[in-house]
Structures are given as C-alpha cells and as structure tokens.
Design a protein around this motif. Structure first.
Motif, PDB file in Angstrom:
ATOM      1  N   LEU A  13       0.816  -1.218   0.000  1.00  0.00           N
ATOM      2  CA  LEU A  13       0.000   0.000   0.000  1.00  0.00           C
ATOM      3  C   LEU A  13       0.849   1.267   0.000  1.00  0.00           C
ATOM      4  CD1 LEU A  13      -2.829  -1.034   2.481  1.00  0.00           C
ATOM      5  CD2 LEU A  13      -3.022  -0.736  -0.010  1.00  0.00           C
ATOM      6  N   HIS A  15       3.761   1.370  -1.538  1.00  0.00           N
ATOM      7  CA  HIS A  15       4.699   1.222  -2.654  1.00  0.00           C
ATOM      8  C   HIS A  15       3.937   0.953  -3.943  1.00  0.00           C
ATOM      9  CE1 HIS A  15       6.825   0.419   1.082  1.00  0.00           C
ATOM     10  NE2 HIS A  15       7.824   1.042   0.486  1.00  0.00           N
ATOM     11  N   ARG A  16       3.315   2.004  -4.478  1.00  0.00           N
ATOM     12  CA  ARG A  16       2.533   1.895  -5.704  1.00  0.00           C
ATOM     13  C   ARG A  16       3.343   2.293  -6.927  1.00  0.00           C
ATOM     14  NH1 ARG A  16      -2.918   4.920  -3.610  1.00  0.00           N
ATOM     15  NH2 ARG A  16      -3.738   3.172  -2.436  1.00  0.00           N
ATOM     16  N   ASP A  17       4.177   3.280  -6.776  1.00  0.00           N
ATOM     17  CA  ASP A  17       4.925   3.845  -7.896  1.00  0.00           C
ATOM     18  C   ASP A  17       6.105   2.945  -8.235  1.00  0.00           C
ATOM     19  OD1 ASP A  17       7.106   5.608  -9.127  1.00  0.00           O
ATOM     20  OD2 ASP A  17       5.379   6.969  -9.144  1.00  0.00           O
ATOM     21  N   GLU A 120       6.745   8.546  -4.758  1.00  0.00           N
ATOM     22  CA  GLU A 120       5.490   7.944  -4.294  1.00  0.00           C
ATOM     23  C   GLU A 120       4.537   8.988  -3.742  1.00  0.00           C
ATOM     24  OE1 GLU A 120       3.077   4.889  -4.022  1.00  0.00           O
ATOM     25  OE2 GLU A 120       5.159   4.307  -4.209  1.00  0.00           O
ATOM     26  N   SER A 162      -4.403  -5.770  -1.534  1.00  0.00           N
ATOM     27  CA  SER A 162      -4.015  -4.360  -1.452  1.00  0.00           C
ATOM     28  C   SER A 162      -4.789  -3.500  -2.436  1.00  0.00           C
ATOM     29  CB  SER A 162      -2.511  -4.197  -1.698  1.00  0.00           C
ATOM     30  OG  SER A 162      -2.184  -4.537  -3.022  1.00  0.00           O
ATOM     31  N   GLU A 164      -4.101  -3.111  -5.446  1.00  0.00           N
ATOM     32  CA  GLU A 164      -3.134  -2.456  -6.322  1.00  0.00           C
ATOM     33  C   GLU A 164      -2.747  -3.365  -7.464  1.00  0.00           C
ATOM     34  OE1 GLU A 164      -2.389   0.693  -6.027  1.00  0.00           O
ATOM     35  OE2 GLU A 164      -3.608   0.734  -4.240  1.00  0.00           O
ATOM     36  N   HIS A 166       0.100  -2.478  -9.155  1.00  0.00           N
ATOM     37  CA  HIS A 166       1.461  -2.038  -9.453  1.00  0.00           C
ATOM     38  C   HIS A 166       2.384  -3.195  -9.796  1.00  0.00           C
ATOM     39  CE1 HIS A 166       2.200  -3.293  -5.306  1.00  0.00           C
ATOM     40  NE2 HIS A 166       3.465  -3.317  -5.634  1.00  0.00           N
ATOM     41  N   SER A 177       1.160   3.086 -12.575  1.00  0.00           N
ATOM     42  CA  SER A 177       0.358   2.177 -11.770  1.00  0.00           C
ATOM     43  C   SER A 177      -1.071   2.673 -11.744  1.00  0.00           C
ATOM     44  CB  SER A 177       0.933   2.062 -10.364  1.00  0.00           C
ATOM     45  OG  SER A 177       0.910   3.292  -9.712  1.00  0.00           O
ATOM     46  N   LYS A 179      -4.389   3.198  -9.701  1.00  0.00           N
ATOM     47  CA  LYS A 179      -4.791   3.367  -8.301  1.00  0.00           C
ATOM     48  C   LYS A 179      -6.289   3.136  -8.206  1.00  0.00           C
ATOM     49  CE  LYS A 179      -1.080   6.563  -7.366  1.00  0.00           C
ATOM     50  NZ  LYS A 179      -0.682   7.873  -6.966  1.00  0.00           N
TER      51      LYS A 179
END
Length: 180
Positions: A13, A15-17, A120, A162, A164, A166, A177, A179
C-alpha cells in the motif's frame, strides 16, 4: 500474527509507484548490509563459528521469514547469511573502514529510500508500523521473485488484498500504476 499476504499487502500500500519500488531494489540491500556491518562487532567464537550481533539479528529475522514462508524464508536466509559473512569480514578491518562502510551504506541506502518515497508522495511504511523495517527486505525479494515469474498465487493474493495492480504493471512494462 499477521500472515505473509497480510504483511506484504500492507507494505504494498505504501509502494505503488514503480520508481519507488525500483529505488527499494537498491536502497534496502544497502541498508541491510550497512546494519549488518555495523552489528558485525563484537564477535564471539562459539565452537567453530563467529557469533556477532549481526548474526543474532539475522537469525531472528530469518526465523520470522521462515515462519511466514518457507521458500521465501530460505531465500532470505541465504541473502542474510551473505550479509553476515560480509559484515564479519569488514568488522575485521580497521575501525575507519568498518564504520565508513557501515554508515556509508546505511546513509546512502536511506537516501535512495527517501527519493523513492518522494516519487510515491507517501511516507515510508515503517512510520506507521515499525514492522515495515523487517518486511522491506522481504518485499524486495518477493518483488524480484514475482518479476521472475515465481509465486504467482502469492502475487495475485497481494494484488487482490491491497487493491493495487502495481506489481502486474511493473512486470508487464506498463508506464504507470493504476490506483483504485
């Protein structure tokens, strides 16, 4: 106790980028090795083995990783074993070399981390949960395994938990990514 999916999903959560994740591939190993080097002194002989605070901390961390996941725990044990081996070698050097290597790796590693979190736009995971300091190295190894096509079920569980994508975006070469 949180499961492997719980721990990695919570860390994901923050670390998306993909640029942040990329900086972790450099920063976290530097930090881990820096800490191991700094904990490489003092050393005590126990039988034929040299025991140090680095070896004790690594053993405790690896035990936790093994409890979370046997395959990932074994990979972490090999990597942490290599870090302890290096730490013992550098601990035998002069105080200047030992401290310079340990502090240098630690500081530069954190610079990489903070640059990643600048991209991020979020604070590091450990700010909200100190366990993030222990999960960071495991996250990097898990991400590397995912890139190699390993542990697809685990990857899918983390993505589902999560919310996500990514991980999949990074592996498919997508430029950003998504979102949710």
């Amino acid at each position: 106790m949180k499961t492997l999916v719980d721990q990695l999903s919570q860390y994901a959560l923050y670390h998306r980028d993909k640029r942040n994740i990329a900086t972790h591939f450099v920063g976290i190993p530097m930090i881990v090795l820096g800490v191991a080097i700094l904990l490489g002194r003092p050393q005590f002989e126990v039988g034929a083995m040299a025991l140090s605070p680095a070896a004790i901390v690594a053993a405790v961390a690896c035990l936790y990783y093994l409890i979370l996941s046997l395959p990932l725990g074994l990979i972490m044990s090999v990597l942490f074993g290599a870090a302890v081996y290096c730490s013992h070698a550098l601990a035998a050097e002069s105080t200047g070399i030992w401290l310079g290597a340990g502090i240098g790796l630690f500081v530069v590693g954190w610079i990489f981390q903070f640059v990643g979190h600048y991209y991020e736009g979020k604070k590091p995971a450990f700010v909200d949960d100190l366990m993030g300091l222990a999960i960071g190295p495991l996250f990097v190894v898990a991400e590397a395994c995912f890139m190699l096509g390993m542990f697809r079920t685990l990857e899918a569980d983390i993505v589902a938990r999560s919310g996500e994508t990514h991980i999949r975006d990074m592996h498919s070469g997508a430029s950003g990514s998504v979102k949710h």
